[in-house]
Scaffold this active site. Sequence first.
Site, PDB file in Angstrom:
ATOM      1  N   ASP A 189       0.786  -1.339   0.059  1.00 18.17           N
ATOM      2  CA  ASP A 189      -0.012   0.049   0.062  1.00 18.17           C
ATOM      3  C   ASP A 189       0.769   1.455  -0.060  1.00 18.17           C
ATOM      4  OD1 ASP A 189      -2.445   1.149   0.941  1.00 18.17           O
ATOM      5  OD2 ASP A 189      -0.988   1.908   2.315  1.00 18.17           O
ATOM      6  N   LYS A 193       1.649   4.473  -2.854  1.00 15.34           N
ATOM      7  CA  LYS A 193       1.442   5.950  -2.656  1.00 15.34           C
ATOM      8  C   LYS A 193       2.937   6.631  -2.940  1.00 15.34           C
ATOM      9  CE  LYS A 193      -1.844   5.109   1.219  1.00 15.34           C
ATOM     10  NZ  LYS A 193      -1.942   4.634   2.481  1.00 15.34           N
TER      11      LYS A 193
END
Lengths: 393, 393
Positions: A189, A193
């Site tokens: 995750d 980003k």
Amino acid sequence: MRVAVLGYGTIGRGVCEIIMNPVTSYTNRMSISHIWIRKGKEKILPEMCDDFNIILEDKTVDVVVEVLGGLEPAHTMIIEALKAGKHVVTANKKVTAMYLQEFLDVAKENNVQFLFEATTGGGIPWIRSVEKVKRIDKISDFHGIFNGTTNYILDRMYKDGSEFDDVLKQAQKLGYAEHDPSADIDGVDVANKLQITTSLAYDCIAPADFPVFGIRTITKTDIDYFREKDQVVKLTAEAKVQGEFLSCCVEPVVFSKDSMEASVPDNFNLGSVTGTTIGELKFYGQGAGKLPTGNAIVQDIIDIMEGEEETAFDFSKDVKFCYNKVIKNYVLRTTATEEDIRSVFGSHVKTAEVFHGNVYYTIEEVSTLTLHEGVKELQKMDELLFVARLNQG
Amino acid sequence: MRVAVLGYGTIGRGVCEIIMNPVTSYTNRMSISHIWIRKGKEKILPEMCDDFNIILEDKTVDVVVEVLGGLEPAHTMIIEALKAGKHVVTANKKVTAMYLQEFLDVAKENNVQFLFEATTGGGIPWIRSVEKVKRIDKISDFHGIFNGTTNYILDRMYKDGSEFDDVLKQAQKLGYAEHDPSADIDGVDVANKLQITTSLAYDCIAPADFPVFGIRTITKTDIDYFREKDQVVKLTAEAKVQGEFLSCCVEPVVFSKDSMEASVPDNFNLGSVTGTTIGELKFYGQGAGKLPTGNAIVQDIIDIMEGEEETAFDFSKDVKFCYNKVIKNYVLRTTATEEDIRSVFGSHVKTAEVFHGNVYYTIEEVSTLTLHEGVKELQKMDELLFVARLNQG
């Protein structure tokens, strides 16, 4: 401004709650015209439909908000919405990391905008702030804590002296962690980003394959080992310019207890960016959650409504990604033999310290590449090893 | 975008350095056309002049940057520039706090902008961020460390175990503190910034007379007393909504050592703002200095250049300022007799503790008004007393 929302999970509900209960002149000028839900789901609100064509063909819809998560049908629906002349705002980091250039190209062709503030840092105005720094400065580096789940886990382990598995279960119960927590705890995750911010900060399409090490193997003893040295571990993403090269990675980092990073509690996020004249700026806030992330989406919708100058994204720069230029120090806890460790890291192995039956080695002045390749070798002998970078300010 | 700069002190030099050495397409489109300096000063650059009329009459000047500091001639020159149809950008908190409404009114009449990002938080995008939060949310409170000089002093006292006077002298030597440091250490500078942000956050013209207590009387022993309890003192500005009332104050606040506020080092600033849906956001960066503050000014110029939507300032709200609604706990160090203290604070005096020959009292559940009025009474007996609020999260 008429808004259609794709998906009615946590963030979708947040967006609807903010727009349906306006308290300012901006949100007063918005309305939710459709909420798309998957076939078979109960339509609990009059705005709900399961036919995406209704939204595509509704000429009164200005903005489509995509909060489905995952790659499909998100990718297809975003492209179709853009081609139908709708602006698109998303919180979906996975699909944005994968298709950012395509989305921006199709948006440009159709004279609409694709905005993605909510993909990184939840409610923190991170994407816009990085864009703003770039109006004046070159960005020499950025880094931060961009995953609320892992920050929650590390914070509870530190404050309660709990084991990883117990805190993870607690986080799942509270809805902070998914049933399958891999994307969070393995750093995937955060890597999405990091890829998004890197593309933005350095005008390039960042690759997806930079070195990543998560926190799956961290133990209470590791936390205690660092605590004794007045240090706190945080899962961190970093991009750093070194001469003409750019290095990115996701790694657990050991911060001094009195640093800003060490103070980030619960599931909060903290992003830092350093520019030539502005120096270091840090942005802190809720990295996830219904209303904060919903707020970030509504901020994007307001930017569209106000006709704010569109960022001229330029991904044409030929940035050289290179992982053997940035040299750092690490701490490695492993049951591998010292011989094996030395065969991998050679003279970079400096000290060994025993703490509660575990051995912690310092691996000094080593490049990101050497470290991560070496760690992969050693994982063949000790898949539960843990490694963290020492923050050098 | 042709820019005239009034004043060539630290910040004026910063603005010129950034504009004269552009590295982006934004700063590339700017130039410095005039630098106004006071009569008698040496004109070391070809852009320098001491006749303000040259600037007012030069139709090619788009923006006037005021970085003179103080009330006059800054006030007159800003008004004249606005009336001559020039946008004005300032870093001058004193003149902005005093004349904000007049500047905005005159700017509006003349169809130009008055921007003041650099007045508060130096390089931190604080003003714009507060405005952005307000697009969606009501602001329930904001607070922060907005004075770099006092943060530097408190940080050095904490980290080096030094006395106030020694650190102040060091700060003056480094150029962090003025020859007359009163505005900083007595909280006047912070009060100006609090007044500006309050006007902005709550759509009103905030009064200048809210309760202020600075750090002039803090001692090494005070710092050590709090250190023993894992606490750190910071000079803080705060505005807080309580029902239909608003309370503002400038006070030393005692934070837990593991809080974000306690971690703010050197002359950095940290501003926090809490909104209904966004929750708490914090913004950290260099609160002063040539290039960071210059950067904030150039950001304002870019906003003007890009025709960004002007904030519709509205100071018409009848906000009720009230200082006896917010109830807090304090620690008071004084040589006044317990009888005198009790005669002022009555049953609010809870505990007394002796530390290195000083007595520290807790004054609990007391309003801002009662506390500050009581402190004024006790200062008649002990002008060196020190008081700090206990942060309650």
